[in-house]
Motif scaffolding. Sequence first.
Motif, PDB file in Angstrom:
ATOM      1  N   ILE B 440       0.864  -1.181   0.000  1.00 20.74           N
ATOM      2  CA  ILE B 440       0.000   0.000   0.000  1.00 20.74           C
ATOM      3  C   ILE B 440       0.901   1.231   0.000  1.00 20.74           C
ATOM      4  O   ILE B 440       1.719   1.400   0.907  1.00 20.74           O
ATOM      5  N   ASP B 441       0.792   2.080  -1.014  1.00 23.93           N
ATOM      6  CA  ASP B 441       1.723   3.205  -1.098  1.00 23.93           C
ATOM      7  C   ASP B 441       1.396   4.286  -0.078  1.00 23.93           C
ATOM      8  O   ASP B 441       0.398   4.214   0.634  1.00 23.93           O
ATOM      9  N   MET B 442       2.257   5.302  -0.021  1.00 27.14           N
ATOM     10  CA  MET B 442       2.187   6.305   1.036  1.00 27.14           C
ATOM     11  C   MET B 442       0.816   7.010   1.087  1.00 27.14           C
ATOM     12  O   MET B 442       0.226   7.153   2.144  1.00 27.14           O
ATOM     13  N   ASP B 443       0.351   7.473  -0.069  1.00 32.81           N
ATOM     14  CA  ASP B 443      -0.935   8.173  -0.130  1.00 32.81           C
ATOM     15  C   ASP B 443      -2.076   7.328   0.399  1.00 32.81           C
ATOM     16  O   ASP B 443      -2.887   7.755   1.208  1.00 32.81           O
ATOM     17  N   LYS B 444      -2.112   6.127  -0.129  1.00 32.68           N
ATOM     18  CA  LYS B 444      -3.200   5.218   0.224  1.00 32.68           C
ATOM     19  C   LYS B 444      -3.106   4.863   1.713  1.00 32.68           C
ATOM     20  O   LYS B 444      -4.125   4.726   2.391  1.00 32.68           O
ATOM     21  N   ALA B 445      -1.872   4.725   2.199  1.00 34.19           N
ATOM     22  CA  ALA B 445      -1.667   4.368   3.606  1.00 34.19           C
ATOM     23  C   ALA B 445      -2.203   5.478   4.514  1.00 34.19           C
ATOM     24  O   ALA B 445      -2.907   5.212   5.490  1.00 34.19           O
ATOM     25  N   ILE B 446      -1.889   6.729   4.146  1.00 34.50           N
ATOM     26  CA  ILE B 446      -2.371   7.859   4.958  1.00 34.50           C
ATOM     27  C   ILE B 446      -3.902   7.911   4.921  1.00 34.50           C
ATOM     28  O   ILE B 446      -4.551   8.073   5.950  1.00 34.50           O
ATOM     29  N   ALA B 447      -4.447   7.729   3.715  1.00 37.31           N
ATOM     30  CA  ALA B 447      -5.904   7.738   3.574  1.00 37.31           C
ATOM     31  C   ALA B 447      -6.535   6.653   4.440  1.00 37.31           C
ATOM     32  O   ALA B 447      -7.535   6.876   5.120  1.00 37.31           O
ATOM     33  N   LEU B 448      -5.920   5.482   4.416  1.00 39.51           N
ATOM     34  CA  LEU B 448      -6.443   4.343   5.173  1.00 39.51           C
ATOM     35  C   LEU B 448      -6.432   4.647   6.677  1.00 39.51           C
ATOM     36  O   LEU B 448      -7.426   4.448   7.375  1.00 39.51           O
ATOM     37  N   ILE B 449      -5.314   5.168   7.149  1.00 36.60           N
ATOM     38  CA  ILE B 449      -5.161   5.443   8.576  1.00 36.60           C
ATOM     39  C   ILE B 449      -6.122   6.560   9.011  1.00 36.60           C
ATOM     40  O   ILE B 449      -6.797   6.455  10.038  1.00 36.60           O
ATOM     41  N   VAL B 450      -6.202   7.615   8.194  1.00 37.95           N
ATOM     42  CA  VAL B 450      -7.064   8.749   8.530  1.00 37.95           C
ATOM     43  C   VAL B 450      -8.543   8.349   8.491  1.00 37.95           C
ATOM     44  O   VAL B 450      -9.320   8.708   9.379  1.00 37.95           O
ATOM     45  N   ASN B 451      -8.896   7.582   7.482  1.00 39.38           N
ATOM     46  CA  ASN B 451     -10.285   7.130   7.411  1.00 39.38           C
ATOM     47  C   ASN B 451     -10.642   6.201   8.569  1.00 39.38           C
ATOM     48  O   ASN B 451     -11.750   6.251   9.088  1.00 39.38           O
ATOM     49  N   GLY B 452      -9.681   5.384   8.957  1.00 35.87           N
ATOM     50  CA  GLY B 452      -9.898   4.501  10.113  1.00 35.87           C
ATOM     51  C   GLY B 452     -10.115   5.327  11.376  1.00 35.87           C
ATOM     52  O   GLY B 452     -11.035   5.088  12.156  1.00 35.87           O
ATOM     53  N   PHE B 453      -9.281   6.340  11.524  1.00 37.11           N
ATOM     54  CA  PHE B 453      -9.351   7.236  12.682  1.00 37.11           C
ATOM     55  C   PHE B 453     -10.712   7.952  12.744  1.00 37.11           C
ATOM     56  O   PHE B 453     -11.268   8.183  13.814  1.00 37.11           O
ATOM     57  N   SER B 454     -11.249   8.294  11.560  1.00 32.88           N
ATOM     58  CA  SER B 454     -12.478   9.088  11.492  1.00 32.88           C
ATOM     59  C   SER B 454     -13.737   8.240  11.364  1.00 32.88           C
ATOM     60  O   SER B 454     -14.840   8.779  11.243  1.00 32.88           O
ATOM     61  N   LYS B 455     -13.558   6.944  11.365  1.00 29.74           N
ATOM     62  CA  LYS B 455     -14.643   6.031  11.014  1.00 29.74           C
ATOM     63  C   LYS B 455     -15.937   6.247  11.804  1.00 29.74           C
ATOM     64  O   LYS B 455     -17.024   6.274  11.227  1.00 29.74           O
ATOM     65  N   GLU B 456     -15.798   6.420  13.115  1.00 25.98           N
ATOM     66  CA  GLU B 456     -17.003   6.560  13.948  1.00 25.98           C
ATOM     67  C   GLU B 456     -17.865   7.723  13.481  1.00 25.98           C
ATOM     68  O   GLU B 456     -19.079   7.695  13.618  1.00 25.98           O
ATOM     69  N   VAL B 457     -17.215   8.766  12.966  1.00 30.38           N
ATOM     70  CA  VAL B 457     -17.968   9.930  12.508  1.00 30.38           C
ATOM     71  C   VAL B 457     -18.474   9.712  11.079  1.00 30.38           C
ATOM     72  O   VAL B 457     -19.639   9.973  10.780  1.00 30.38           O
ATOM     73  N   LEU B 458     -17.604   9.217  10.206  1.00 32.77           N
ATOM     74  CA  LEU B 458     -18.005   9.002   8.813  1.00 32.77           C
ATOM     75  C   LEU B 458     -19.206   8.068   8.721  1.00 32.77           C
ATOM     76  O   LEU B 458     -20.071   8.235   7.865  1.00 32.77           O
ATOM     77  N   ASN B 459     -19.247   7.109   9.639  1.00 30.78           N
ATOM     78  CA  ASN B 459     -20.369   6.167   9.664  1.00 30.78           C
ATOM     79  C   ASN B 459     -21.710   6.842   9.914  1.00 30.78           C
ATOM     80  O   ASN B 459     -22.750   6.277   9.614  1.00 30.78           O
ATOM     81  N   LYS B 460     -21.663   8.043  10.491  1.00 26.97           N
ATOM     82  CA  LYS B 460     -22.905   8.742  10.811  1.00 26.97           C
ATOM     83  C   LYS B 460     -23.454   9.503   9.613  1.00 26.97           C
ATOM     84  O   LYS B 460     -24.586   9.972   9.629  1.00 26.97           O
ATOM     85  N   LEU B 461     -22.633   9.668   8.582  1.00 32.59           N
ATOM     86  CA  LEU B 461     -23.094  10.421   7.415  1.00 32.59           C
ATOM     87  C   LEU B 461     -23.959   9.544   6.532  1.00 32.59           C
ATOM     88  O   LEU B 461     -23.750   8.337   6.446  1.00 32.59           O
ATOM     89  N   PRO B 462     -24.940  10.171   5.850  1.00 33.10           N
ATOM     90  CA  PRO B 462     -25.694   9.404   4.859  1.00 33.10           C
ATOM     91  C   PRO B 462     -24.730   8.848   3.809  1.00 33.10           C
ATOM     92  O   PRO B 462     -23.726   9.490   3.488  1.00 33.10           O
ATOM     93  N   MET B 463     -25.050   7.687   3.298  1.00 37.18           N
ATOM     94  CA  MET B 463     -24.167   6.932   2.408  1.00 37.18           C
ATOM     95  C   MET B 463     -23.477   7.766   1.331  1.00 37.18           C
ATOM     96  O   MET B 463     -22.258   7.787   1.227  1.00 37.18           O
ATOM     97  N   GLU B 464     -24.258   8.480   0.509  1.00 35.24           N
ATOM     98  CA  GLU B 464     -23.651   9.164  -0.638  1.00 35.24           C
ATOM     99  C   GLU B 464     -22.734  10.296  -0.187  1.00 35.24           C
ATOM    100  O   GLU B 464     -21.770  10.648  -0.846  1.00 35.24           O
ATOM    101  N   PHE B 465     -23.039  10.825   0.958  1.00 37.31           N
ATOM    102  CA  PHE B 465     -22.227  11.893   1.517  1.00 37.31           C
ATOM    103  C   PHE B 465     -20.935  11.340   2.102  1.00 37.31           C
ATOM    104  O   PHE B 465     -19.892  11.982   2.048  1.00 37.31           O
ATOM    105  N   ALA B 466     -21.011  10.145   2.663  1.00 32.46           N
ATOM    106  CA  ALA B 466     -19.852   9.525   3.288  1.00 32.46           C
ATOM    107  C   ALA B 466     -18.753   9.300   2.269  1.00 32.46           C
ATOM    108  O   ALA B 466     -17.567   9.507   2.542  1.00 32.46           O
ATOM    109  N   VAL B 467     -19.151   8.894   1.058  1.00 30.01           N
ATOM    110  CA  VAL B 467     -18.177   8.650   0.000  1.00 30.01           C
ATOM    111  C   VAL B 467     -17.468   9.953  -0.361  1.00 30.01           C
ATOM    112  O   VAL B 467     -16.248  10.025  -0.457  1.00 30.01           O
TER     113      VAL B 467
END
Lengths: 245, 482
Positions: B440-467
């Motif tokens: 997993i390259d650097m960009d994707k790794a950062i995205a993965l870690i940041v999205n994991g960190f933010s998951k509890e909040v992102l999960n609260k968004l309506p589906m199309e908005f979450a993407v």
Amino acid sequence: MLKIKNLHANINDKEILKGIDLDIKAGEVHAIMGPNGSGKSTLASVIAGKEEYEVTKGNVILNGEDLDDMAPDERAHKGIFLSFQYPVEIPGVSVTNFIKTAINETRKANKQEEISAKDLLKKIREKAELLEIDRKFLSRSLNEGFSGGEKKRNEIFQMAMLEPKLAILDETDSGLDIDALKIVANGVNKLKNKDNAIIVITHYQRLLDYIIPDYVHVLHQGKIVKSGGKELALELEEKGYDWLK
Amino acid sequence: MSKYTEDDLKKELETKEYEYGFYTDIESDKFPIGLNEEVVRAISKKKNEPEWMTEWRLESFRIWQSMTEPDWANVTYQKPDFQNISYYAAPKKKPELESLDQVDPELLKTFDKLGISIDEQKRLSGVAVDIVMDSVSVATTFKKTLEEKGIIFCPISEAIQKHPELVKKYIGSVVPQTDNFYAALNSAVFSDGSFCYIPKGVKCPMELSTYFRINEGGTGQFERTLVIADKGSYVSYLEGCTAPQRDENQLHAAVVELIALDDAEIKYSTVQNWFPGDKNGKGGVFNFVTKRGLCETNAKISWTQVETGSAITWKYPSCVLKGDNSIGEFFSVAVTNNHQQADTGTKMVHLGKNTKSTIISKGISAGKSQNSYRGLVQIHARADNARNFSQCDSLLMGNDCGAHTFPYIEAKNKTAKIEHEATTSKIGEDQLFYCNQRGIDMDKAIALIVNGFSKEVLNKLPMEFAVEAQKLLEISLEGSVG
């Protein structure tokens, strides 16, 4: 498959590897043993391409290709896998999501299409069974709150999913009880075939009762001081390392 | 061996430029700069407002004049010259449109660039869009479907004309004109915004959505949003925005008021991507927003926000839990990069009995940015058995950024139960190497870690908005071109 020639490597200007030569062919299992601080984990990190190590001399060649200029992710795309001694936690990223990303990034780099959900699921099911992994485990955050044994099992699970050409198992036996050790070793043995190779790094002979090496190398102060067949491991178990120093 | 040190990572983050930087060339009807009673009157006149509205604006203006700009937030900036701003701009070709064919093609092009073509929106997801482009709404869709249910969703200027009794009753009822400097200013000069009313017992069948955009150079934007959920109703409201790149600072002082009557529920989600300034901290939007909701008995209000833009963010979506058993929630991801500064959080004011509030705040700081969480949990004397849970997590990237947490707790009732958890972590080289080793390259790794960190909040968004939000997080932080 893997040729290491006169490899020297530094960390913070301190030389750790002082001229390593190794020749590993497809289908072989090599064990690297040695006391603490002999450079075993450094060797694993250098092969995987960790940035903080500086190669000052020599080469690492995988299937005829010099790895020197390759970033760690490029090396992974070429089939190098490192089972970490201390796997890191990534909160909020599930085991499944992580593995899916890893597989697809590798496929993308090799100009292949993404794996279909169906194939991925099938593969997960198959490999989870092989390593006796509970499905619930797969939805947990990567390594977060995992026991030592779970972490190691998860490493081998990733290896099973990624099907590397060269797998380096860095002290995979540490933190495992005997039952878990057997499961992991059994998994590794089933993943072994004539096209891939495995490097097993360990302190103890114990793991080598279950994963039988073709060759054993003893590392001391950054050099391979003795190589032999599997019986060398038993000899070390009996006599310790002192007689080789 | 190729190297990728933390310094390289930092450099890469700094090279991220604003993706949505472009102007739209639409002729515009614009006031000269400056603010006085005449300008306030002129705005009101321009919009054909009834006298009570003009008077309300003037009253607000007088209040504003007596106030001073607050400076308690953990941000530093050159204070805007309020006399150097134009307070009204409307697209000249004011359309009354039946179909998209009649919309200015330039405008449609802008929407395309933003990836929010109305056309697509119409056909896809059943999202009704009220687009605010430079202060005047130019297109409203799905109105008919909503009308059948008795739902009113229109520009607030239209609501003032057609539903004066509702506007008069509720405007300023949650955020009074005297609330703060920016709210007073907004009350005086608000240009337009959205109005939404859900009748008793009605569950709004689609997500209501507004896209805001600042388009005219030097025009401050003063949006006013009023959402009223009548007894037993439900609505999910989405707000998202991007702004064109420019050199001078743009002031944005919006007011959002939510009213949830007995047993009603309002979900309000925001993805905020105002222009954050360039990598040297030049330009960027000043975002001083007052957002507050009022909960009557058994009502519930949830704020979810993903904040990635603005040079300065000053924003505290809050809940006043007036009715017994009412619930307030706040879920936030705030990303700051380069020289961005964010001071954001929430207020949960517990007035009623058995009221409950939850706060989940995730701050991500990179570059030379400063990211502060500021929260107030207030339990009043008659709020028996009030409960609050707060969790504030910070993630740091590099060594030049800052994360700060200012939690305030005031409890005047002994039965209150308040919990606060906080963590601070740093994206480690070990985490990145682990991801890299798995291909997993650097960009994707950062995205993965940041999205994991933010998951509890992102999960609260309506589906199309979450993407969309996930993409935005990646864009804001990866910045790796190639």
